[in-house]
Write an enzyme that holds these catalytic residues in place. Structure first.
Site, short mmCIF file in Angstrom:
data_model
loop_
_atom_site.label_atom_id
_atom_site.label_comp_id
_atom_site.label_asym_id
_atom_site.label_seq_id
_atom_site.Cartn_x
_atom_site.Cartn_y
_atom_site.Cartn_z
N GLY A 79 60.35 64.88 75.68
CA GLY A 79 60.71 66.25 75.99
C GLY A 79 61.02 66.47 77.45
O GLY A 79 61.19 65.52 78.23
N TYR A 81 60.72 69.90 80.64
CA TYR A 81 59.67 70.63 81.37
C TYR A 81 58.95 71.61 80.45
O TYR A 81 59.57 72.26 79.60
CB TYR A 81 60.27 71.42 82.54
N GLY A 154 55.24 68.01 72.27
CA GLY A 154 55.66 66.86 73.06
C GLY A 154 54.69 65.73 72.82
O GLY A 154 53.48 65.89 73.06
N CYS A 183 61.50 73.41 78.13
CA CYS A 183 62.04 72.40 77.22
C CYS A 183 63.54 72.24 77.35
O CYS A 183 64.20 71.72 76.44
CB CYS A 183 61.66 72.74 75.77
#
Length: 239
Positions: A79, A81, A154, A183
């Site tokens: 993934g 952030y 994630g 994301c």
């Protein structure tokens, strides 16, 4: 995605207070190795973190909008952030897919079903999207087709043992998400149970998560804080 017959129940541990992110990662690394080697049971570890951002393996530096706002940690999970902070329940999921199903896509779908089932306990309809990992809620109050993300996913898998996991927004400060493009997804917002008008506390959210986990993944037992090997009280879907 239940374990094969005869497998021990998953340990379920709720950590009090705010947990340092690097400490959490170190704990997961140790536990995953122990699970892989047959020295420890599977574990779901529920924590809250102080405000921080994590960067997954696909993170784009341009999505870190305010790099000085909170600490930023490189994460080995998949993934991009994401934000963690008080009022958000993070569940680190350490399961052995050798005992379940060696299919990562199926595991991610099971995580989504787990979250959706927990939200249903509050009469909230969570939905999955084929092109966007996580769980979403429709927001007709924001316009046609509007929807917000209420839970992120994630994960990382090593020797078929999973770690990292999910985060469910119970009552975090949603303004903290403004420092990143969550994301990497633009054009959609972020919400929480409380933001949607549901006065849900963390204990209530945990109970809903536990009940839904049992439905999706099978039985679990309570693990004592700080030990995971004591106070193993059987947990059932009925309470």
């Amino acid at each position: 995605m239940h374990a094969i017959p005869g497998s021990p129940p998953v340990e379920w541990r709720v950590e009090p207070g705010l947990v340092d992110y690097e400490r959490a990662v170190a704990f997961m690394e140790e536990r995953v190795a122990a699970i892989s080697e047959g020295r420890a049971a599977e574990l779901v570890w529920l924590v809250e973190h102080p405000p921080l951002y994590t960067a997954g393996t696909s993170a784009d530096a341009r999505d870190l909008v305010e790099p000085g706002r909170f600490p930023v940690y490189a994460s080995g999970r998949g993934g991009q952030y994401t934000y963690h902070g008080p009022g958000q329940r993070v569940a680190y999921v350490m399961l052995d897919l050798e005992r379940r199903r060696k299919d990562i896509r199926a595991f991610v779908a099971a995580l989504e079903r787990w979250i959706i089932g927990a939200l249903a306990a509050f009469n909230l309809r969570g939905e999955r999207r084929e092109d966007r990992v996580g769980v979403w809620v429709r927001r007709p109050d924001k316009g046609d087709g509007a929807e917000d993300k209420i839970a992120a996913i994630g994960i990382r898998v090593r020797r078929w043992v999973t770690f990292h996991g999910i985060s469910l927004n119970v009552e975090p400060d949603l303004s903290h998400f403004a420092g990143i493009v969550p994301c990497g997804i633009r054009g959609h917002g972020v919400t929480s149970l409380v933001d949607l008008g549901l006065p849900v506390g963390m204990d209530e959210a945990d109970a809903a998560l536990r009940a839904s986990f049992i439905e999706v993944f099978g039985p679990c037992i309570n693990a004592a804080v700080g030990d995971c090997g004591e106070d193993k009280t059987p947990v059932s879907a009925s309470g």
